[in-house]
Scaffold this motif. Structure first.
Motif, PDB file in Angstrom:
ATOM      1  N   PHE A 168     -13.054  -0.880  -1.800  1.00  0.00           N
ATOM      2  CA  PHE A 168     -12.995  -0.029  -0.606  1.00  0.00           C
ATOM      3  C   PHE A 168     -14.378   0.238  -0.015  1.00  0.00           C
ATOM      4  CE2 PHE A 168      -8.832   2.460  -1.719  1.00  0.00           C
ATOM      5  CZ  PHE A 168      -8.095   1.306  -1.499  1.00  0.00           C
ATOM      6  N   LEU A 169     -15.418  -0.346  -0.582  1.00  0.00           N
ATOM      7  CA  LEU A 169     -16.789   0.004  -0.190  1.00  0.00           C
ATOM      8  C   LEU A 169     -17.503  -1.241   0.333  1.00  0.00           C
ATOM      9  CD1 LEU A 169     -17.431   2.241  -3.310  1.00  0.00           C
ATOM     10  CD2 LEU A 169     -17.269   3.077  -0.961  1.00  0.00           C
ATOM     11  N   PRO A 170     -17.354  -1.527   1.625  1.00  0.00           N
ATOM     12  CA  PRO A 170     -17.899  -2.788   2.146  1.00  0.00           C
ATOM     13  C   PRO A 170     -19.403  -2.913   1.983  1.00  0.00           C
ATOM     14  CG  PRO A 170     -17.078  -1.373   3.927  1.00  0.00           C
ATOM     15  CD  PRO A 170     -16.628  -0.771   2.646  1.00  0.00           C
ATOM     16  N   VAL A 171     -20.121  -1.804   1.885  1.00  0.00           N
ATOM     17  CA  VAL A 171     -21.575  -1.896   1.733  1.00  0.00           C
ATOM     18  C   VAL A 171     -21.943  -2.658   0.455  1.00  0.00           C
ATOM     19  CG1 VAL A 171     -21.837   0.313   0.502  1.00  0.00           C
ATOM     20  CG2 VAL A 171     -23.728  -0.566   1.896  1.00  0.00           C
TER      21      VAL A 171
END
Lengths: 181, 181
Positions: A168-171
């Motif tokens: 869920f954390l594209p970074v």
């Protein structure tokens, strides 16, 4: 959005405080973390920004404003800082960057650049013809890109610590890891 | 890097000042700019972070610390802020976020979380089993990712203004534009 001289200077003036908030007093473990071989740590990014203050933005703007000869910029050395800052501490680099940036923006403000001056040409060693307006807009975007890089590098240090949230954390999957610009 | 409770709280405590430095008093033209349809502006990002303070991080940590029943988290509404903040100004959202974040970190500090408590389980509605440590690490990464998003959105407003320099500025071609997480 159209480039606006005073708005651009306003954004540029914020970068030292933003970096100070992110990194000041944070310690060398975060400051020296990176994204793997040949990538920049936050320390390296601040060093690279200092190089920009000393050798890039204002020196190139001066070449444009002089309008002598072919207005050719000197090539920019993206790795000057690696030798320059060996043995330094992140907090002292942050202070140095803040001082250099403030002085450079005082210079830019003192020029009272007109719309006509913003269209004056320079010659980039690999990109060819550019304008003073494009140079100043690039300075702004360059700052913002490197701020985002600092946060991405920091975020990736917790890649395994977030467990199943990683998806869920594209970074954490950003592909620009190798960008040292 | 291993998760460390106090270091994580330190990074989380910096985010309001970082956002304030980037965005405080900057005006609605930058604050409302985005990357195209269905993407977040800086204003939307701050609203989304406020939602996290009110409905996500501390409420989920409390569910874990109670250890009652199945420890199931309520689903997170990623678009709550769109209605909540209609008609608001960016500067007031920044103040609200700073106040909520400070209060939430006071709560977290007051728990004096032990290593054993950090391993307590919760149940994410779509990811399944997670731990309190992973939740807190995710909070940190989530902050950093959204800070980078704000800078990327701002940078892209000058995409055409940089002229030929665009090819040297990877932040302008970042593919994560559609991420609203």
């Amino acid at each position: 959005m159209k480039f606006a001289r005073d708005a651009a200077v306003d954004v540029l003036a914020r970068t030292p405080a933003t970096l100070g908030s992110l990194l000041g007093g944070l310690g060398e473990e975060w400051g020296r973390a990176n994204e793997g071989p040949d990538t920049f740590s936050p320390f390296d990014v601040v060093g690279h920004l200092i190089d920009g203050e000393e050798t890039d933005w204002v020196p190139r703007a001066r070449i444009i404003l002089r309008q002598e000869g072919n207005n050719l910029f000197a090539p920019y050395d993206r790795f000057r800082h690696l030798e320059r800052n060996a043995g330094r501490l992140l907090d002292t680099l942050l202070e140095e960057f803040a001082r250099l940036r403030a002085a450079n923006l005082d210079i830019v403000r003192s020029w009272h650049l007109t719309p006509a001056e913003l269209e004056l040409p320079g010659t980039h060693p690999s990109l060819g013809p550019v304008t003073l307006r494009q140079l100043l807009a690039t300075w702004v975007v360059h700052d913002l890109g490197h701020l985002a890089q600092v946060e991405r590098v920091m975020a990736k240090q917790y890649r395994t610590e977030v467990g199943p949230w990683a998806e869920f954390l594209p970074v954490l999957s950003d592909r620009e890891a190798r960008s040292n610009r």
